[in-house]
Design an enzyme around this catalytic site. Structure first.
Site, PDB file in Angstrom:
ATOM      1  N   GLY A 111      -5.327  15.642  -7.461  1.00  0.00           N
ATOM      2  CA  GLY A 111      -6.465  16.424  -7.004  1.00  0.00           C
ATOM      3  C   GLY A 111      -6.132  17.158  -5.722  1.00  0.00           C
ATOM      4  O   GLY A 111      -5.366  16.653  -4.888  1.00  0.00           O
TER       5      GLY A 111
ATOM      6  N   GLY B 247      11.590  -2.315  12.627  1.00  0.00           N
ATOM      7  CA  GLY B 247      10.154  -2.357  12.890  1.00  0.00           C
ATOM      8  C   GLY B 247       9.595  -3.770  12.782  1.00  0.00           C
ATOM      9  O   GLY B 247       9.645  -4.378  11.714  1.00  0.00           O
ATOM     10  N   ALA B 248       9.097  -4.297  13.920  1.00  0.00           N
ATOM     11  CA  ALA B 248       8.484  -5.633  13.920  1.00  0.00           C
ATOM     12  C   ALA B 248       6.969  -5.508  13.874  1.00  0.00           C
ATOM     13  O   ALA B 248       6.248  -6.181  14.602  1.00  0.00           O
ATOM     14  CB  ALA B 248       8.913  -6.419  15.155  1.00  0.00           C
ATOM     15  N   GLY B 249       6.461  -4.592  13.013  1.00  0.00           N
ATOM     16  CA  GLY B 249       5.017  -4.498  12.796  1.00  0.00           C
ATOM     17  C   GLY B 249       4.623  -5.476  11.695  1.00  0.00           C
ATOM     18  O   GLY B 249       5.421  -6.329  11.273  1.00  0.00           O
ATOM     19  N   VAL B 250       3.394  -5.338  11.228  1.00  0.00           N
ATOM     20  CA  VAL B 250       2.873  -6.270  10.224  1.00  0.00           C
ATOM     21  C   VAL B 250       3.770  -6.280   8.985  1.00  0.00           C
ATOM     22  O   VAL B 250       4.184  -7.346   8.500  1.00  0.00           O
ATOM     23  CB  VAL B 250       1.431  -5.851   9.821  1.00  0.00           C
ATOM     24  CG1 VAL B 250       0.899  -6.759   8.732  1.00  0.00           C
ATOM     25  CG2 VAL B 250       0.516  -5.864  11.031  1.00  0.00           C
TER      26      VAL B 250
ATOM     27  N   VAL C  44      16.665   1.820  16.899  1.00  0.00           N
ATOM     28  CA  VAL C  44      17.699   2.220  15.936  1.00  0.00           C
ATOM     29  C   VAL C  44      18.008   3.704  16.121  1.00  0.00           C
ATOM     30  O   VAL C  44      17.107   4.544  16.180  1.00  0.00           O
ATOM     31  CB  VAL C  44      17.232   1.919  14.493  1.00  0.00           C
ATOM     32  CG1 VAL C  44      18.211   2.486  13.475  1.00  0.00           C
ATOM     33  CG2 VAL C  44      17.061   0.416  14.311  1.00  0.00           C
TER      34      VAL C  44
ATOM     35  N   ALA D  23      10.597  -0.208   8.077  1.00  0.00           N
ATOM     36  CA  ALA D  23       9.155  -0.514   8.118  1.00  0.00           C
ATOM     37  C   ALA D  23       8.598  -0.032   9.455  1.00  0.00           C
ATOM     38  O   ALA D  23       8.190  -0.826  10.300  1.00  0.00           O
ATOM     39  CB  ALA D  23       8.928  -2.013   7.933  1.00  0.00           C
ATOM     40  N   VAL D  24       8.611   1.289   9.623  1.00  0.00           N
ATOM     41  CA  VAL D  24       8.242   1.871  10.927  1.00  0.00           C
ATOM     42  C   VAL D  24       6.855   2.521  10.913  1.00  0.00           C
ATOM     43  O   VAL D  24       6.539   3.343  11.763  1.00  0.00           O
ATOM     44  CB  VAL D  24       9.296   2.907  11.389  1.00  0.00           C
ATOM     45  CG1 VAL D  24      10.631   2.228  11.655  1.00  0.00           C
ATOM     46  CG2 VAL D  24       9.467   4.015  10.359  1.00  0.00           C
TER      47      VAL D  24
ATOM     48  N   HIS E 136     -15.568 -32.771   9.111  1.00  0.00           N
ATOM     49  CA  HIS E 136     -14.351 -33.436   9.555  1.00  0.00           C
ATOM     50  C   HIS E 136     -13.698 -34.144   8.371  1.00  0.00           C
ATOM     51  O   HIS E 136     -14.398 -34.796   7.599  1.00  0.00           O
ATOM     52  CB  HIS E 136     -14.672 -34.471  10.636  1.00  0.00           C
ATOM     53  CG  HIS E 136     -13.486 -35.288  11.026  1.00  0.00           C
ATOM     54  ND1 HIS E 136     -12.510 -34.797  11.874  1.00  0.00           N
ATOM     55  CD2 HIS E 136     -13.092 -36.535  10.658  1.00  0.00           C
ATOM     56  CE1 HIS E 136     -11.576 -35.728  12.030  1.00  0.00           C
ATOM     57  NE2 HIS E 136     -11.895 -36.793  11.297  1.00  0.00           N
TER      58      HIS E 136
HETATM   59  P1  FAD Z   1      -4.245   3.811  -0.881  1.00  0.00           P
HETATM   60  O1  FAD Z   1      -4.341   2.392  -1.241  1.00  0.00           O
HETATM   61  O2  FAD Z   1      -2.942   4.304  -0.340  1.00  0.00           O
HETATM   62  O3  FAD Z   1      -4.628   4.615  -2.193  1.00  0.00           O
HETATM   63  C1  FAD Z   1      -4.560   5.993  -2.256  1.00  0.00           C
HETATM   64  C2  FAD Z   1      -4.286   6.424  -3.696  1.00  0.00           C
HETATM   65  O4  FAD Z   1      -4.466   7.826  -3.776  1.00  0.00           O
HETATM   66  C3  FAD Z   1      -2.848   6.164  -4.138  1.00  0.00           C
HETATM   67  O5  FAD Z   1      -2.833   5.376  -5.306  1.00  0.00           O
HETATM   68  C4  FAD Z   1      -2.273   7.561  -4.420  1.00  0.00           C
HETATM   69  O6  FAD Z   1      -1.463   7.583  -5.585  1.00  0.00           O
HETATM   70  C5  FAD Z   1      -3.530   8.379  -4.659  1.00  0.00           C
HETATM   71  N1  FAD Z   1      -3.362   9.789  -4.319  1.00  0.00           N
HETATM   72  C6  FAD Z   1      -2.831  10.310  -3.186  1.00  0.00           C
HETATM   73  N2  FAD Z   1      -2.911  11.650  -3.193  1.00  0.00           N
HETATM   74  C7  FAD Z   1      -3.502  11.988  -4.367  1.00  0.00           C
HETATM   75  C8  FAD Z   1      -3.859  13.223  -4.967  1.00  0.00           C
HETATM   76  N3  FAD Z   1      -3.661  14.385  -4.345  1.00  0.00           N
HETATM   77  N4  FAD Z   1      -4.427  13.199  -6.205  1.00  0.00           N
HETATM   78  C9  FAD Z   1      -4.640  12.029  -6.840  1.00  0.00           C
HETATM   79  N5  FAD Z   1      -4.340  10.831  -6.322  1.00  0.00           N
HETATM   80  C10 FAD Z   1      -3.777  10.812  -5.098  1.00  0.00           C
HETATM   81  N6  FAD Z   1      -3.887  -4.073   4.084  1.00  0.00           N
HETATM   82  C11 FAD Z   1      -4.647  -5.174   4.204  1.00  0.00           C
HETATM   83  O7  FAD Z   1      -5.833  -5.057   4.521  1.00  0.00           O
HETATM   84  N7  FAD Z   1      -4.142  -6.421   3.978  1.00  0.00           N
HETATM   85  C12 FAD Z   1      -2.841  -6.611   3.640  1.00  0.00           C
HETATM   86  O8  FAD Z   1      -2.410  -7.744   3.437  1.00  0.00           O
HETATM   87  C13 FAD Z   1      -2.009  -5.473   3.503  1.00  0.00           C
HETATM   88  N8  FAD Z   1      -0.719  -5.606   3.154  1.00  0.00           N
HETATM   89  C14 FAD Z   1       0.051  -4.501   2.976  1.00  0.00           C
HETATM   90  C15 FAD Z   1       1.375  -4.670   2.602  1.00  0.00           C
HETATM   91  C16 FAD Z   1       2.189  -3.573   2.402  1.00  0.00           C
HETATM   92  C17 FAD Z   1       3.637  -3.776   1.984  1.00  0.00           C
HETATM   93  C18 FAD Z   1       1.653  -2.256   2.559  1.00  0.00           C
HETATM   94  C19 FAD Z   1       2.512  -1.052   2.319  1.00  0.00           C
HETATM   95  C20 FAD Z   1       0.330  -2.078   2.941  1.00  0.00           C
HETATM   96  C21 FAD Z   1      -0.477  -3.195   3.162  1.00  0.00           C
HETATM   97  N9  FAD Z   1      -1.809  -3.072   3.568  1.00  0.00           N
HETATM   98  C22 FAD Z   1      -2.583  -4.195   3.723  1.00  0.00           C
HETATM   99  C23 FAD Z   1      -2.419  -1.761   3.829  1.00  0.00           C
HETATM  100  C24 FAD Z   1      -3.280  -1.303   2.625  1.00  0.00           C
HETATM  101  O9  FAD Z   1      -2.469  -1.253   1.476  1.00  0.00           O
HETATM  102  C25 FAD Z   1      -3.894   0.042   2.909  1.00  0.00           C
HETATM  103  O10 FAD Z   1      -4.583   0.020   4.133  1.00  0.00           O
HETATM  104  C26 FAD Z   1      -4.872   0.433   1.805  1.00  0.00           C
HETATM  105  O11 FAD Z   1      -4.230   0.468   0.558  1.00  0.00           O
HETATM  106  C27 FAD Z   1      -5.500   1.783   2.095  1.00  0.00           C
HETATM  107  O12 FAD Z   1      -6.370   2.097   1.063  1.00  0.00           O
HETATM  108  P2  FAD Z   1      -6.714   3.622   0.697  1.00  0.00           P
HETATM  109  O13 FAD Z   1      -7.691   3.544  -0.439  1.00  0.00           O
HETATM  110  O14 FAD Z   1      -7.065   4.375   1.900  1.00  0.00           O
HETATM  111  O15 FAD Z   1      -5.335   4.255   0.176  1.00  0.00           O
HETATM  112  P1  AMP Z   2       3.667  -0.680  12.288  1.00  0.00           P
HETATM  113  O1  AMP Z   2       3.274   0.721  12.644  1.00  0.00           O
HETATM  114  O2  AMP Z   2       2.741  -1.755  12.770  1.00  0.00           O
HETATM  115  O3  AMP Z   2       4.001  -0.833  10.830  1.00  0.00           O
HETATM  116  O4  AMP Z   2       5.025  -0.985  13.072  1.00  0.00           O
HETATM  117  C1  AMP Z   2       6.149  -0.166  13.003  1.00  0.00           C
HETATM  118  C2  AMP Z   2       7.076  -0.565  14.144  1.00  0.00           C
HETATM  119  O5  AMP Z   2       8.334   0.124  13.993  1.00  0.00           O
HETATM  120  C3  AMP Z   2       6.540  -0.194  15.514  1.00  0.00           C
HETATM  121  O6  AMP Z   2       6.430  -1.363  16.284  1.00  0.00           O
HETATM  122  C4  AMP Z   2       7.587   0.772  16.083  1.00  0.00           C
HETATM  123  O7  AMP Z   2       7.815   0.552  17.473  1.00  0.00           O
HETATM  124  C5  AMP Z   2       8.849   0.395  15.288  1.00  0.00           C
HETATM  125  N1  AMP Z   2       9.859   1.478  15.237  1.00  0.00           N
HETATM  126  C6  AMP Z   2       9.657   2.784  14.957  1.00  0.00           C
HETATM  127  N2  AMP Z   2      10.836   3.494  15.001  1.00  0.00           N
HETATM  128  C7  AMP Z   2      11.824   2.609  15.316  1.00  0.00           C
HETATM  129  C8  AMP Z   2      13.245   2.686  15.525  1.00  0.00           C
HETATM  130  N3  AMP Z   2      13.921   3.842  15.399  1.00  0.00           N
HETATM  131  N4  AMP Z   2      13.924   1.549  15.847  1.00  0.00           N
HETATM  132  C9  AMP Z   2      13.268   0.369  15.954  1.00  0.00           C
HETATM  133  N5  AMP Z   2      11.925   0.231  15.792  1.00  0.00           N
HETATM  134  C10 AMP Z   2      11.193   1.312  15.469  1.00  0.00           C
END
Ligand code: FAD
Ligand code: AMP
Length: 480
Positions: free
Chosen positions: A122, A189-192, A246, A277-278, A452
């Site tokens: 879309g 990247g040491a994010g989630v 990096v 994972a940045v 408890h």
């Molecule tokens: P999305 O889930 O990204 O969905 C968007 C959809 O739109 C996609 O399927 C895409 O194909 C579709 N789309 C895009 N553009 C178009 C277009 N032009 N036309 C038609 N379709 C389109 N969040 C949590 O809360 N808990 C967790 O434990 C968690 N774990 C995660 C682990 C990983 C590895 C990752 C990558 C993310 C995780 N998240 C988690 C984040 C979570 O997945 C997102 O915040 C969430 O999916 C966002 O939802 P959304 O509906 O905004 O988008």
């Molecule tokens: P998040 O946005 O929580 O998924 O975390 C991504 C993490 O990647 C952040 O903490 C950034 O500081 C880290 N990051 C981004 N670029 C680099 C890089 N070139 N080298 C090491 N860490 C990075």
């Protein structure tokens, strides 16, 4: 197919599918456009979360934790297992089945609610028109809606210093698909996401090195909690290097050499696999025509007001496309809110009580303000911190690392933040969410009776500790 709808939703992730279902429940003729083709080659709803995010990552985290327990923890309970082996193919098969069950479930919900699923892409045009290009052969079509909800989500950020390469240098999606345990795994990247995926493969036996550019570990987390988390994760064998930016990578054969800069200068490490994972970026690229009329903010997120209205009349944007935490439950509640606003109701997401979770072991979860944020605001506050080591249920389970912490307004006694690192933190933090939603004081929690033995007693004790009244920990200062 009709070309007119009350509502067209673009994107079928947690934001988009929830918005579509709620619109249909409210009697609106609704279509949801979703283009995703899953790894089985079939069209799939559920977005990032169900297909390549929350759900598959949690499936792998659960499988890998069971293996880790069998190998390292069960003997403490007197359970003797011969050296456990990990069948990676079975772990992946199970994960794929969970994903298919859930994504198929959304399709069934669409049918039950009479949401029209348009399989393709879309694009928002001007005047609430949407161009729909089917995945299957066929011409693009212009559809008209009374309201449009943009829910296209986000994709992993790619960095030029570590371009993706086959299954050697991967993003989070690739890291969910490894077919063997790498001997040495690098994570940028040491994010989630980096910590969760690093944990999966570390538990299965990989030597994991996490390279993080920033000096502070998990800067958005309460400092006391992030310090404890770092300690526990390091003890589990994750080699987390802070202040390590990096600067390049080089793939030769089956190895990748990563160069990075830290306080002592240029360093390098050789890995068998590398996860990048940045962070993630909003999918605005092909979503908007030149004259769509929506504005982007300085970070390319779609600009919206508190009820997710964009600058284009009748067009809303939700989830990972807009400001706020990139969380599935935040996307979902925004979807519900927008559907209800369209139907004329007065719904508002309370952004102050959205919890965040990191699904490491122990889990890390928080809601509201950190102690540092409250301190910086100058408000008078009090804290209560109680370790799980003082909790009978946690000790009985052999899972007693971590703590619960409350940050409370000294004057009003209202809860400003709750922070947990520990067993089932994702579930425990919801108790803080409920209390904060009801505007309860910390005294309300103090006066409640908690079963408890239960992990929740640590929530109770931490609430008591804000007034030096905890029973099971020795608190140094007693209030007058
Ligand atoms: P999305 O889930 O990204 O969905 C968007 C959809 O739109 C996609 O399927 C895409 O194909 C579709 N789309 C895009 N553009 C178009 C277009 N032009 N036309 C038609 N379709 C389109 N969040 C949590 O809360 N808990 C967790 O434990 C968690 N774990 C995660 C682990 C990983 C590895 C990752 C990558 C993310 C995780 N998240 C988690 C984040 C979570 O997945 C997102 O915040 C969430 O999916 C966002 O939802 P959304 O509906 O905004 O988008
Ligand atoms: P998040 O946005 O929580 O998924 O975390 C991504 C993490 O990647 C952040 O903490 C950034 O500081 C880290 N990051 C981004 N670029 C680099 C890089 N070139 N080298 C090491 N860490 C990075």
């Amino acid at each position: 197919m009709s070309d007119k709808f009350d509502v067209i939703v673009i994107g079928g992730g947690p934001g988009g599918y929830a918005a579509a279902i709620r619109c249909a429940q409210l009697g609106l003729n609704t279509a949801c456009i979703e283009k995703r083709i899953n790894k089985q080659g079939k069209p799939a709803l559920g977005g990032t979360c169900l297909n390549v995010g929350c759900i598959p990552s949690k499936a792998l985290l659960d499988s890998s934790w069971k293996f880790y327990e069998a190998k390292n923890k069960l003997a403490d309970h007197g359970v003797v297992v011969n050296t456990p082996k990990m069948d990676i193919a079975q772990m992946q098969k199970r994960k794929d089945e969970v994903v298919l069950q859930l994504t198929g479930g959304i399709g069934a919900l669409f049918q039950a609610n009479k949401v029209t699923w348009l399989q393709g892409s879309g694009k928002l045009l001007s005047g609430k028109q949407v161009e729909f290009t089917p995945n299957e052969k066929g011409d693009a079509q212009t559809l008209q809606a009374e309201h449009v909800i943009l829910a296209a989500g986000s994709v992993p950020i790619e960095i030029s210093v570590a371009p993706l390469k086959d299954d050697l240098v991967v993003d989070s999606t690739g890291a969910l698909e490894f077919t063997s345990v790498p001997k040495r795994l690098g994570v940028i990247g040491a994010g989630v996401i980096g910590l969760e995926l690093g944990s999966v493969w570390a538990r299965l036996g990989a030597e994991v090195v996490v390279l993080e550019a920033v000096d502070t570990f998990l800067p958005v987390v309460d400092t006391q909690i992030s310090k404890e988390t770092l300690k526990v994760l390091k003890k589990q064998g994750l080699d987390i290097r802070l202040g390590a930016r990096v600067t390049g990578s080089d793939v030769k054969g089956k190895k990748v050499t990563v160069s990075y800069e830290d306080g002592s200068g240029e360093q390098s490490e050789v890995f068998d696999r590398l996860i990048v994972a940045v962070g993630r970026r909003p999918m605005t690229g092909e979503l908007l025509s030149q004259d769509a009329g929506v504005s982007l903010d300085e970070r390319n997120f779609i600009y919206v007001d508190s009820q997710c209205r964009t600058d284009a009349p009748g067009v809303y944007a939700i989830g990972d496309l807009v400001r706020g935490p990139a969380l599935a439950h935040k996307a979902l509640e925004e979807g519900v809110m927008v559907a209800e606003v369209i139907a004329g109701e007065h719904t508002q997401v309370n952004y102050d009580t959205i919890a965040s979770v990191i699904y490491t072991h122990p889990e890390v979860a928080w809601v509201g303000k950190t102690e540092d944020e409250v301190k910086a605001s100058g408000e008078a506050y009090k804290t209560g911190v109680v370790p799980f080591a003082a909790n009978g249920r946690a000790l009985a389970a052999g899972d007693a690392e971590g703590m619960v912490k409350f940050v409370v307004d000294e004057k009003t006694d209202r809860i400003l933040g709750m922070h947990v690192v520990g067993p089932q933190a994702s579930e425990l933090v919801q108790q803080g969410v409920i209390a904060m939603e009801f505007g309860s004081t910390i005294e309300d929690l103090q006066l409640m009776v908690f079963s408890h033995p239960a992990l929740s007693e640590t929530v109770h004790e931490a609430a008591l500790a804000t007034d030096y009244r905890a029973i099971h920990v020795a608190q140094r200062r007693r209030k007058k």
